[in-house]
Scaffold this active site. Structure first.
Site, PDB file in Angstrom:
ATOM      1  N   ALA A  87       0.808  -1.218   0.000  1.00 52.36           N
ATOM      2  CA  ALA A  87       0.000   0.000   0.000  1.00 52.36           C
ATOM      3  C   ALA A  87       0.841   1.268   0.000  1.00 52.36           C
ATOM      4  O   ALA A  87       0.312   2.360   0.121  1.00 52.36           O
ATOM      5  CB  ALA A  87      -0.921  -0.001   1.219  1.00 52.36           C
ATOM      6  N   CYS A  88       2.159   1.137  -0.134  1.00 53.90           N
ATOM      7  CA  CYS A  88       2.998   2.324   0.032  1.00 53.90           C
ATOM      8  C   CYS A  88       2.974   3.225  -1.189  1.00 53.90           C
ATOM      9  O   CYS A  88       3.447   4.351  -1.141  1.00 53.90           O
ATOM     10  CB  CYS A  88       4.436   1.933   0.371  1.00 53.90           C
ATOM     11  N   GLY A  89       2.443   2.714  -2.317  1.00 55.23           N
ATOM     12  CA  GLY A  89       2.301   3.572  -3.478  1.00 55.23           C
ATOM     13  C   GLY A  89       3.576   3.786  -4.257  1.00 55.23           C
ATOM     14  O   GLY A  89       3.670   4.702  -5.065  1.00 55.23           O
TER      15      GLY A  89
END
Length: 279
Positions: free
Chosen positions: A111-113
């Protein structure tokens, strides 16, 4: 804390001869909330035990600390279960120097992008302990023996079959620290945190062995701790190999018996055989 590593549950075992009802031993999985100065940073699902080491390793991997003395204190916060017992599931850390705290501040979750290339650039930019191009070397036959030594230290896995493990070794095969956890990244954080607290970081003369696959996240943690050699029993991912090559880390996969695949940094391994062939 030791009593919280395993739990007993009833199980129905189905066999060709019929059902068997008995108690089974399971690995415990519980949340650990990490706070910095009272502010929530992240929550990780882990097997209780070596939590202080886990937090030190995690903070090092996230470049929030670089030495044991960067942590002034780490203490469990009050929190009780239905029986009124402390759950030991919230750790509040006081750092010597203030750092920006973003909720779920992580470099390495899905989810860190970060796209793959951005992730590589960020890790390469922030590591405090670049790997030396030369220096430590390891005999391939010594490396081949390390997974068995790691398994010998997996007491909870032997009881449950449900935990990953990570171990730090010297280049002569001496085990320094072995830790187990429901999450492979937590097991690595625990041994790296141990090394940090023992003033063995940067770990330029140590070898990290993991019981499963080698993901980008595990390579990143090794790089952040200055570990030059990472061996995994199973396969690496493509991004793990990319990062290992970028950082100059020796990455070995399928470390089983006398065979292994060296994906990067083969110059650090001394083969027992002079023969080389290309398939």
């Amino acid at each position: 804390m030791s009593g919280r590593v395993t739990a007993r549950r009833r199980v129905v075992r189905l066999t060709p001869a019929g059902e068997i009802r008995r108690q089974d031993t399971l690995a415990v999985e519980e949340p650990l909330e990490i706070r910095i100065g009272g502010q929530s940073l992240t929550v990780t699902m882990r097997t209780p035990g070596s939590d202080i080491d886990l937090v030190h390793g995690f903070l090092l991997s996230e470049n929030m600390i670089g030495a044991a003395e960067d942590v002034v204190s780490a203490r469990y916060c009050a929190g009780t279960d239905e029986q009124g017992r402390n759950t030991y599931n919230v750790l509040d850390v006081e750092l010597r120097r203030p750092v920006p705290v973003r909720t779920r501040h992580v470099l390495t979750t899905g989810a860190c992008g970060l796209c793959g290339k951005t992730a590589l650039d960020e890790v390469r930019a922030v590591t405090r302990f670049p790997l030396p191009a030369h220096g430590v070397t390891l005999a391939a036959d010594v490396l081949a023996d390390l997974p068995a030594t790691l398994r010998a230290g997996q007491s909870v896995f032997q009881a449950t079959g449900g935990l990953h493990a990570a171990g730090l070794f010297t280049v002569d095969g001496t085990p320094l620290a072995v830790r187990e956890d429901i999450g492979r990244h937590n097991a690595v954080d625990k041994v790296i945190g141990w090394a940090l607290r023992e003033n063995r970081v940067p770990a330029h003369e140590l070898v990290l062995i993991v019981s499963g696959r080698a993901s980008f996240e595990l390579v990143q943690k090794a790089v952040m701790a200055g570990i030059p050699i990472l061996g995994a029993v199973s396969a690496p991912s493509s991004l793990a190999v990319d990062l290992a090559e970028e950082a100059g880390l020796t990455l070995v996969g399928f470390l089983r018996g006398e065979t292994m695949n060296v994906y990067s940094g083969a110059h650090r391994l001394r083969s027992v055989s002079a023969g080389t062939r290309t398939a």
